[in-house]
Structure formats: structure tokens, C-alpha cells
Design a protein around this motif. Structure first.
Motif, mmCIF file in Angstrom:
data_model
loop_
_atom_site.group_PDB
_atom_site.id
_atom_site.type_symbol
_atom_site.label_atom_id
_atom_site.label_comp_id
_atom_site.label_asym_id
_atom_site.label_seq_id
_atom_site.Cartn_x
_atom_site.Cartn_y
_atom_site.Cartn_z
ATOM 1 N N MET A 77 3.373 21.988 74.273
ATOM 2 C CA MET A 77 3.204 20.540 74.184
ATOM 3 C C MET A 77 4.118 19.933 73.126
ATOM 4 S SD MET A 77 1.073 19.483 76.474
ATOM 5 C CE MET A 77 0.378 17.943 75.903
ATOM 6 N N HIS A 78 4.252 20.600 71.987
ATOM 7 C CA HIS A 78 5.120 20.078 70.938
ATOM 8 C C HIS A 78 6.590 20.177 71.334
ATOM 9 C CE1 HIS A 78 2.303 19.054 67.733
ATOM 10 N NE2 HIS A 78 1.559 20.044 68.186
ATOM 11 N N ALA A 79 6.953 21.249 72.014
ATOM 12 C CA ALA A 79 8.339 21.393 72.457
ATOM 13 C C ALA A 79 8.668 20.342 73.514
ATOM 14 C CB ALA A 79 8.566 22.799 73.009
ATOM 15 N N TRP A 80 7.726 20.093 74.445
ATOM 16 C CA TRP A 80 7.953 19.073 75.477
ATOM 17 C C TRP A 80 8.109 17.704 74.828
ATOM 18 C CZ3 TRP A 80 5.343 14.653 76.907
ATOM 19 C CH2 TRP A 80 5.756 14.066 78.108
ATOM 20 N N ALA A 81 7.235 17.389 73.878
ATOM 21 C CA ALA A 81 7.309 16.091 73.214
ATOM 22 C C ALA A 81 8.639 15.921 72.481
ATOM 23 C CB ALA A 81 6.140 15.941 72.229
ATOM 24 N N GLU A 82 9.106 16.992 71.873
ATOM 25 C CA GLU A 82 10.385 16.926 71.158
ATOM 26 C C GLU A 82 11.523 16.646 72.127
ATOM 27 O OE1 GLU A 82 12.834 16.852 67.882
ATOM 28 O OE2 GLU A 82 10.636 17.013 67.916
ATOM 29 N N ARG A 83 11.516 17.298 73.283
ATOM 30 C CA ARG A 83 12.573 17.083 74.279
ATOM 31 C C ARG A 83 12.533 15.670 74.862
ATOM 32 N NH1 ARG A 83 14.884 21.762 76.598
ATOM 33 N NH2 ARG A 83 15.066 23.291 74.923
ATOM 34 N N ARG A 84 11.325 15.106 74.965
ATOM 35 C CA ARG A 84 11.198 13.764 75.555
ATOM 36 C C ARG A 84 11.233 12.671 74.490
ATOM 37 N NH1 ARG A 84 12.722 16.544 78.553
ATOM 38 N NH2 ARG A 84 11.741 17.514 80.377
ATOM 39 N N ASN A 85 11.453 13.071 73.241
ATOM 40 C CA ASN A 85 11.590 12.125 72.130
ATOM 41 C C ASN A 85 10.322 11.293 71.931
ATOM 42 O OD1 ASN A 85 13.188 11.141 69.987
ATOM 43 N ND2 ASN A 85 13.686 9.290 71.140
ATOM 44 N N ILE A 86 9.171 11.954 72.078
ATOM 45 C CA ILE A 86 7.903 11.262 71.868
ATOM 46 C C ILE A 86 7.093 11.990 70.806
ATOM 47 C CG2 ILE A 86 7.878 10.500 74.274
ATOM 48 C CD1 ILE A 86 5.555 12.425 74.730
ATOM 49 N N GLU A 87 6.038 11.328 70.361
ATOM 50 C CA GLU A 87 5.149 11.894 69.348
ATOM 51 C C GLU A 87 3.703 11.638 69.771
ATOM 52 O OE1 GLU A 87 3.951 11.169 64.635
ATOM 53 O OE2 GLU A 87 5.602 10.043 65.566
ATOM 54 N N PHE A 88 2.901 12.695 69.843
ATOM 55 C CA PHE A 88 1.485 12.521 70.148
ATOM 56 C C PHE A 88 0.780 11.950 68.930
ATOM 57 C CE2 PHE A 88 2.511 15.918 73.257
ATOM 58 C CZ PHE A 88 2.143 15.232 74.402
ATOM 59 N N VAL A 89 -0.032 10.911 69.149
ATOM 60 C CA VAL A 89 -0.669 10.218 68.018
ATOM 61 C C VAL A 89 -2.188 10.233 68.093
ATOM 62 C CG1 VAL A 89 1.312 8.711 67.604
ATOM 63 C CG2 VAL A 89 -0.466 8.000 69.234
ATOM 64 N N LEU A 111 -18.205 24.873 81.819
ATOM 65 C CA LEU A 111 -18.165 23.481 81.373
ATOM 66 C C LEU A 111 -16.923 22.797 81.922
ATOM 67 C CD1 LEU A 111 -15.855 23.162 78.919
ATOM 68 C CD2 LEU A 111 -17.600 24.338 77.619
ATOM 69 N N THR A 112 -16.942 21.484 81.846
ATOM 70 C CA THR A 112 -15.763 20.691 82.200
ATOM 71 C C THR A 112 -15.294 19.955 80.956
ATOM 72 O OG1 THR A 112 -17.081 18.764 82.868
ATOM 73 C CG2 THR A 112 -16.548 20.396 84.568
ATOM 74 N N GLN A 113 -13.987 19.742 80.878
ATOM 75 C CA GLN A 113 -13.426 18.995 79.761
ATOM 76 C C GLN A 113 -12.572 17.845 80.277
ATOM 77 O OE1 GLN A 113 -10.197 20.672 77.498
ATOM 78 N NE2 GLN A 113 -10.733 19.553 75.637
ATOM 79 N N SER A 114 -12.761 16.680 79.689
ATOM 80 C CA SER A 114 -11.882 15.526 79.912
ATOM 81 C C SER A 114 -11.095 15.312 78.623
ATOM 82 C CB SER A 114 -12.696 14.276 80.257
ATOM 83 O OG SER A 114 -13.378 14.440 81.484
ATOM 84 N N LEU A 115 -9.794 15.470 78.712
ATOM 85 C CA LEU A 115 -8.914 15.376 77.544
ATOM 86 C C LEU A 115 -8.085 14.106 77.637
ATOM 87 C CD1 LEU A 115 -7.570 16.716 75.008
ATOM 88 C CD2 LEU A 115 -5.947 17.776 76.622
ATOM 89 N N LYS A 116 -8.081 13.333 76.548
ATOM 90 C CA LYS A 116 -7.244 12.139 76.455
ATOM 91 C C LYS A 116 -6.151 12.385 75.422
ATOM 92 C CE LYS A 116 -7.270 7.261 75.010
ATOM 93 N NZ LYS A 116 -8.090 6.151 74.466
ATOM 94 N N LEU A 117 -4.911 12.084 75.791
ATOM 95 C CA LEU A 117 -3.785 12.196 74.870
ATOM 96 C C LEU A 117 -3.024 10.873 74.842
ATOM 97 C CD1 LEU A 117 -2.471 15.763 75.766
ATOM 98 C CD2 LEU A 117 -3.497 15.074 73.602
ATOM 99 N N SER A 118 -2.589 10.489 73.657
ATOM 100 C CA SER A 118 -1.826 9.253 73.486
ATOM 101 C C SER A 118 -0.517 9.577 72.774
ATOM 102 C CB SER A 118 -2.621 8.235 72.661
ATOM 103 O OG SER A 118 -3.884 7.989 73.238
ATOM 104 N N TYR A 119 0.543 8.887 73.171
ATOM 105 C CA TYR A 119 1.853 9.149 72.570
ATOM 106 C C TYR A 119 2.617 7.849 72.377
ATOM 107 C CZ TYR A 119 3.703 8.683 77.362
ATOM 108 O OH TYR A 119 4.030 8.226 78.622
ATOM 109 N N VAL A 120 3.616 7.915 71.502
ATOM 110 C CA VAL A 120 4.555 6.817 71.296
ATOM 111 C C VAL A 120 5.966 7.393 71.350
ATOM 112 C CG1 VAL A 120 2.970 5.448 69.897
ATOM 113 C CG2 VAL A 120 4.520 7.072 68.780
ATOM 114 N N TYR A 121 6.937 6.527 71.642
ATOM 115 C CA TYR A 121 8.337 6.952 71.616
ATOM 116 C C TYR A 121 8.876 6.819 70.199
ATOM 117 C CZ TYR A 121 8.666 7.401 76.654
ATOM 118 O OH TYR A 121 8.494 7.825 77.942
ATOM 119 N N LYS A 122 9.596 7.821 69.764
ATOM 120 C CA LYS A 122 10.121 7.806 68.399
ATOM 121 C C LYS A 122 11.144 6.696 68.193
ATOM 122 C CE LYS A 122 9.501 12.783 67.747
ATOM 123 N NZ LYS A 122 10.190 14.082 67.509
ATOM 124 N N ASN A 123 11.980 6.465 69.206
ATOM 125 C CA ASN A 123 13.031 5.457 69.075
ATOM 126 C C ASN A 123 12.918 4.401 70.171
ATOM 127 O OD1 ASN A 123 14.278 6.826 66.868
ATOM 128 N ND2 ASN A 123 15.179 8.261 68.333
#
Length: 373
Positions: A77-89, A111-123
Motif C-alpha cells: 500500500m505504501h509503495a503504491w501510494a508513493e508511485r501514484r504520488n498520494i498520501e493516505f491520511v 467475521l466481516t470487515q469494512s475498511l475505509k481509506l482516505s488519501y490526498v495528492y501530494k502535489n
């Protein structure tokens, strides 16, 4: 006091006490699970692995494997975010236990899990963009010295890939030319009206366990769930375009249909058959087939990249083996920077960046649906 009466009184006192103890024990496990999944969600925001390692048993092979899976997931996830120039917040997790069975010092549960992720663009756009993923988990917990730990865990994870294989179009050497035609078949019969807005509404309503989905995080009960029988992504895609009440307008045929007794036909539930049905019946046109760099890079045919030709309501096929599509998702919109977002089943996704969970070897099929009458 008669022995029978005394027995009944003692039983009445002991049973509630035992029930309370069992409830307290289950509450303790629920707290542990909430802490586990919340910590794992937070680890997606920060590369430091220490917050989740205390939930696992270093001396147990299966526990180490479960931990390794989560660390690999975080790394991807961190490598993907770095390549897409985004940051999970932001990351949020909600779980629901569906099965619970205690055996001495161990507990087996689902069990079931519902995961929410939010991101912003660095530039770029700093407004947070949100998406959701839903997964089904099977776990075995083990108690040691009064503490619970993960002994085993299995779930179908759409976010665990090799972080070294994340593609970027900036690497020209990754470019592989795969020319494909851009046209509807000349033999296409009378086209039908395809309602893109209804397609997207259906996809959002029935996106299942993913955060953001409607319908109480449940699939459409009119249809079978094929998640345990090879995956439900194509069944979901067929529902989107063919449900007679809420779908996008395509009428069922003797080849492509769903019935309550028989379930879905081959073309309804199988990825390659569904792809062939859309293309050869003239319901869709293949805009481009290629690896990530092929469809994102500017070319003479597609100055803004092939994805510029796609609209909400169009489909993306994901090919892992030569000529064999493994997964389908539907484009439901674009984020603040114009990056395509998709919904799907197996695992459940809601407004997820379209390439998240795939790598540089994946071949993508961009299928543009025919929406004129």
C-alpha cells in the motif's frame, strides 16, 4: 428444603452467572478484535510495523505467516501510494462477527470487515478522497497468559501484491505495444439503450461489505452469491447491466441470463464468457487492451491516454494469464485528480482507484459500453 427445589434454585443462580461470564469473555475477544483491525488499518497510514506485531505469536508458524501477510500488505500500500504520488491520511475499520466457537484456550470465528481509506495528492488536490474495501475473514485465536493472539487467519485480500511490481508509466522500458481494434462489431444487432446512471447507482447500492456501499452492506438478495464458487465479480457486473428493475437496461437472452432456479448462465457468471458476450453482441467496444503503461500513456490514437475514452458505467477486465480474464470491475467515477475509480465484488470495493491491488504484469481490458439508441 427438598433436594429437587434446592437443585432448581442453585441452577437458577448458576446459569445466569455462567452466561454473564461467557458474555464477558466474548466482550473481551471483541475488544481484542476491534483493536487488532483498527491497528492494522492504522498501519496502512504508517510504514512502522510495530503496532501490529504484538497481536501475533512469534513462536507459532501460522501466526508468523499471518503477520507477514499484513506487513507485506502494508508495504504494498505504501509503495503504491508513493508511485501514484498520494498520501493516505485516514483509515477506519468496522467488523461484524458472524460465527463464534470457543474451545478451551482457542476460539474459531468468522467475521466481516469494512475498511475505509482516505488519501490526498501530494502535489495536487488536497481534499481527501475516500474509498472502501470489504473482506470476509476466518480466524483462530489462542490465549496465552490471559491474553489473546492471532494463531491463524485467512481472507481473500485485494490489497496484497508484490510492491516491487507496481507499474509506473514513467518507465519507458515497461511499455509493451498490444494494438487492438476500436470498433463495435459490424454484425451487431439492434443496440439497446444503456443507462449509465442506473449502472453506477446499482454498483454503489450493492457493493456489499465495502465502506460506502448501500443496502446495509448486503448483496442483492435476488441473486446467488458466487463468492465461494470462483468469485462474484462477473455475477455482479451482469446484475449491473441486466437487472430488470434497477439495472442499466440490457435485456436477458437465451445465452446471457439469470433465473431463480438455475442461477446465472455461463455468460452471466464467467469472466471470459461475459467479455465475449458484451463485445460480440455489440453491447461494448474494446477501447484498449494492454498493461498499465499502455493504457495510461499518451499516443497518437489516444493523446490523453486510453482511459480518457472511458466513462462511468464502462468496465475494466483484469487479465492475469494470457487471454484469461480473472476479474471485472465497473468505473463509477473519477477522483479529484481525474483518476478512475471502480466498484466490484470478491473482494468488495467501493470507489477504489482502478489499479489498486494489481501489478505490472496485469493486462487490462477497457470496455466502453454502447449507450446510444
Amino acid at each position: 428444603m427438598k433436594p429437587f427445589v434446592l437443585f432448581m434454585l442453585l441452577t437458577a443462580l448458576l446459569i445466569p452467572s455462567a452466561a454473564r461470564a461467557e458474555d464477558a469473555g466474548k466482550e473481551e475477544v471483541v475488544r481484542f478484535l476491534n483493536q487488532l483491525y483498527a491497528s492494522r488499518a492504522q498501519s496502512l497510514l504508517h510504514a512502522e510495523p510495530r503496532p501490529i506485531s504484538p497481536f501475533y505469536i512469534a513462536a507459532e508458524k501460522t501466526s508468523r505467516y499471518a503477520l507477514h501477510h499484513e506487513l507485506r500488505r502494508t508495504e504494498y500500500m505504501h509503495a503504491w501510494a508513493e508511485r501514484r504520488n498520494i498520501e493516505f491520511v485516514h483509515a477506519g475499520s468496522e467488523i461484524h462477527i458472524t460465527q463464534f466457537k470457543r474451545q478451551a484456550d482457542r476460539i474459531k470465528l468468522s467475521l466481516t470487515q469494512s475498511l475505509k481509506l482516505s488519501y490526498v495528492y501530494k502535489n495536487g488536490a488536497r481534499e481527501p478522497q475516500h474509498f472502501g474495501v470489504g473482506t470476509r475473514h476466518t480466524l483462530t485465536l489462542k490465549q496465552l497468559d490471559g491474553q489473546w493472539y492471532v494463531l491463524k487467519e485467512w481472507y481473500s485480500d485485494p490489497l496484497e501484491e508484490d510492491p516491487k511490481l507496481i507499474p509506473t508509466w514513467l518507465h519507458a522500458q515497461d511499455h509493451v505495444r498490444i494494438p487492438m481494434p476500436l470498433a463495435y462489431p459490424a454484425s451487431a444487432s439492434r443496440p439497446v439503450k444503456y443507462d449509465r446512471a442506473k449502472a453506477v447507482r446499482y454498483a454503489d447500492k450493492y457493493a456489499g461489505l465495502a465502506w460506502g456501499a448501500g443496502n446495509g452492506h448486503k448483496y442483492n438478495s435476488k441473486y446467488k452469491d458466487y463468492s465461494g464458487r470462483g468469485g462474484d465479480c462477473t455475477n455482479f457486473s451482469s446484475q449491473i447491466v441486466g437487472d430488470p428493475h434497477e439495472g442499466a437496461g440490457l435485456r436477458m437472452t437465451p445465452t446471457w441470463f439469470y433465473s431463480r432456479n438455475e442461477g446465472g448462465s455461463t455468460a452471466w457468471i464467467r469472466t471470459d464468457s461475459f467479455k465475449n458476450y458484451l463485445l460480440y453482441q455489440g453491447h461494448g467496444a474494446l477501447i484498449r487492451r494492454g498493461k498499465y503503461v499502455d493504457i495510461m500513456k499518451s499516443s497518437s490514437r489516444f493523446p490523453k491516454g486510453a482511459f480518457a475514452e472511458m466513462k462511468p458505467g464502462d468496465f475494466v477486465g483484469y487479465e492475469l494469464k494470457q487471454g484469461d480474464i480473472d476479474h471485472f470491475s465497473i468505473i463509477v467515477g473519477f477522483d479529484a485528480n481525474g483518476y478512475p475509480l471502480v466498484n466490484s465484488h470478491s473482494a468488495d470495493r467501493y470507489h477504489v482507484p482502478w489499479d489498486l491491488g494489481w501489478d505490472k504484469s496485469t493486462v487490462f481490458w477497457l470496455i466502453h459500453m454502447r449507450d446510444h439508441s
